[in-house]
Design an enzyme around this catalytic site. Structure first.
Site, mmCIF file in Angstrom:
data_model
loop_
_atom_site.group_PDB
_atom_site.id
_atom_site.type_symbol
_atom_site.label_atom_id
_atom_site.label_comp_id
_atom_site.label_asym_id
_atom_site.label_seq_id
_atom_site.Cartn_x
_atom_site.Cartn_y
_atom_site.Cartn_z
ATOM 1 N N HIS A 160 -0.540 -17.965 -6.892
ATOM 2 C CA HIS A 160 -0.404 -16.809 -6.553
ATOM 3 C C HIS A 160 -1.725 -16.535 -7.840
ATOM 4 O O HIS A 160 -2.037 -15.154 -7.886
ATOM 5 C CB HIS A 160 1.193 -16.599 -7.009
ATOM 6 C CG HIS A 160 1.941 -16.693 -5.553
ATOM 7 N ND1 HIS A 160 1.576 -15.531 -4.482
ATOM 8 C CD2 HIS A 160 1.961 -17.679 -5.199
ATOM 9 C CE1 HIS A 160 2.428 -15.891 -3.828
ATOM 10 N NE2 HIS A 160 2.782 -17.148 -3.598
ATOM 11 N N ASP B 185 6.160 -13.815 -3.496
ATOM 12 C CA ASP B 185 7.241 -14.695 -2.538
ATOM 13 C C ASP B 185 8.677 -14.614 -1.899
ATOM 14 O O ASP B 185 9.295 -15.481 -2.252
ATOM 15 C CB ASP B 185 7.066 -16.587 -2.773
ATOM 16 C CG ASP B 185 5.498 -17.161 -2.251
ATOM 17 O OD1 ASP B 185 4.982 -15.954 -1.547
ATOM 18 O OD2 ASP B 185 5.047 -17.920 -3.285
HETATM 19 FE FE FE Z 1 3.294 -18.610 -2.706
HETATM 20 ZN ZN ZN Z 2 5.185 -18.892 -4.918
#
Ligand code: FE
Ligand code: ZN
Length: 258
Positions: free
Chosen positions: A63, A135
Site C-alpha cells: 500500500h 484492507d
Molecule cells: Fe493489502
Molecule cells: Zn494490508
C-alpha cells in the site's frame, strides 16, 4: 461547491488495486495506496495528469511501496494517519479520525478503522459516494486481523456499515471470488448472496474486475458486516451472542478456510 471525482483502477502485483483519481475543478490528482510506483506514474502520464497527493490507508508494503518514488518524481503530498506516521514512508500531512481532508474541491472524511492494522484509516468522499477502505473492508470479505482485536475490527466495520448504501467500495484487492466461496458456506440461505456469487463467478470468467462494489450490497451479503444478523449468528451456532464474538468466529473460519 459540488464536484466529481474521476477514478481509475490500476491493477498491480498479483491482486492489488491502486486507485488514481482526479478532481476536475482543481486538477488535483490523488493516488490511494500506491503499492508500486511505475504503473501509477505511467498511467498518470498517459492521461496527462500530474499527481499532487498520495492518500495512504495503512502501512503495509503493498500500500505504501510506491510512496517515495512517486513523491520524488512528482513532489506530491503524502497523507496518512498521524498515529501511524512512523510507518508511512514520506508522510507530509497527518490526519486523524473525524478530520475532513480537502482534496482539491472535494472533501474526504477520515475514519479510523483499526483491525487489519492498528493504524488503518478509510477516506470517505461522501458527496462523490466513494469509500477508499484499503484492507479493512473487501467485496464480500474483510482484511486479516494482523494487529487489532475483534472488538476494534467489528467496531470499524460497524462504522463503515453506517455509511450510505450508495457509497462505492474501493478496496485494495481483487479477493472477491475466493471471499464469495467462503461467504456462501456461512449464510447458506441468503439468496442475494448466492446470486451475487454467481455474477462474480461470471465476471471473473470474463476477466472483469469486481471492485468497486456497492456498500448497500455489502450490507446485504458480506458476512463480516453481518455478525449481528440472526442468519449469520445461527449459521455459526452462536444465536443471540455478542457480535464481537460472532465476528471473531467468522474471521477465524475464514482464516482456516481452504
Ligand atoms: Fe493489502
Ligand atoms: Zn494490508
Amino acid at each position: 461547491m459540488s464536484t466529481s471525482l474521476e477514478i481509475v483502477r490500476i491493477p498491480v502485483l498479483s491482486d492489488n488495486y491502486v486507485w488514481l483519481m482526479r478532481e476536475p475543478q482543481s486538477g488535483s490528482v490523488g493516488v490511494v495506496d500506491p503499492a508500486v510506483a511505475g504503473p501509477v506514474l505511467a498511467e498518470a502520464d498517459k492521461r496527462g495528469w500530474k499527481i499532487t497527493h498520495i492518500l495512504n490507508t495503512h502501512h503495509h508494503g503493498d500500500h505504501v511501496g510506491g510512496n517515495r518514488e512517486i513523491k520524488e518524481a512528482t513532489g506530491c503530498t503524502v497523507v496518512g494517519l498521524g498515529r501511524d506516521k512512523a510507518r508511512i514512508p514520506g508522510i507530509d500531512v497527518t490526519v486523524d479520525d473525524g478530520d475532513r481532508y480537502r482534496f482539491g474541491e472535494a472533501e474526504a472524511e477520515v475514519i479510523f478503522v483499526p483491525g487489519h492494522t492498528v493504524g488503518h484509516c478509510a477516506y470517505a468522499f461522501k458527496e462523490q459516494r466513494a469509500l477508499f477502505c484499503g484492507d479493512t473492508l473487501f467485496a464480500l470479505g474483510c482484511g486479516k486481523m494482523f494487529e487489532g482485536t475483534p472488538q476494534q475490527f467489528w467496531h470499524s466495520l460497524e462504522r463503515l456499515r453506517a455509511l450510505p448504501d450508495e457509497m462505492r467500495v474501493y478496496c485494495a484487492h481483487e479477493y472477491t471470488q475466493s471471499n464469495a466461496r467462503f461467504a456462501v458456506t456461512i449464510e447458506t440461505d441468503n439468496r442475494q448472496l448466492m446470486a451475487r456469487r454467481d455474477s462474480i463467478d461470471a465476471a471473473r470468467a470474463r476477466g472483469e474486475a469486481t471492485v468497486p462494489s456497492l456498500l448497500g450490497e455489502e450490507k446485504q451479503t458480506n458476512p463480516f458486516l453481518r455478525a449481528d444478523k440472526p442468519g449469520v449468528q445461527k449459521a455459526v451456532g452462536m444465536a443471540g451472542q455478542d457480535p464481537v464474538k460472532v465476528f471473531a468466529e467468522v474471521r477465524h473460519r475464514k482464516d482456516v478456510f481452504r
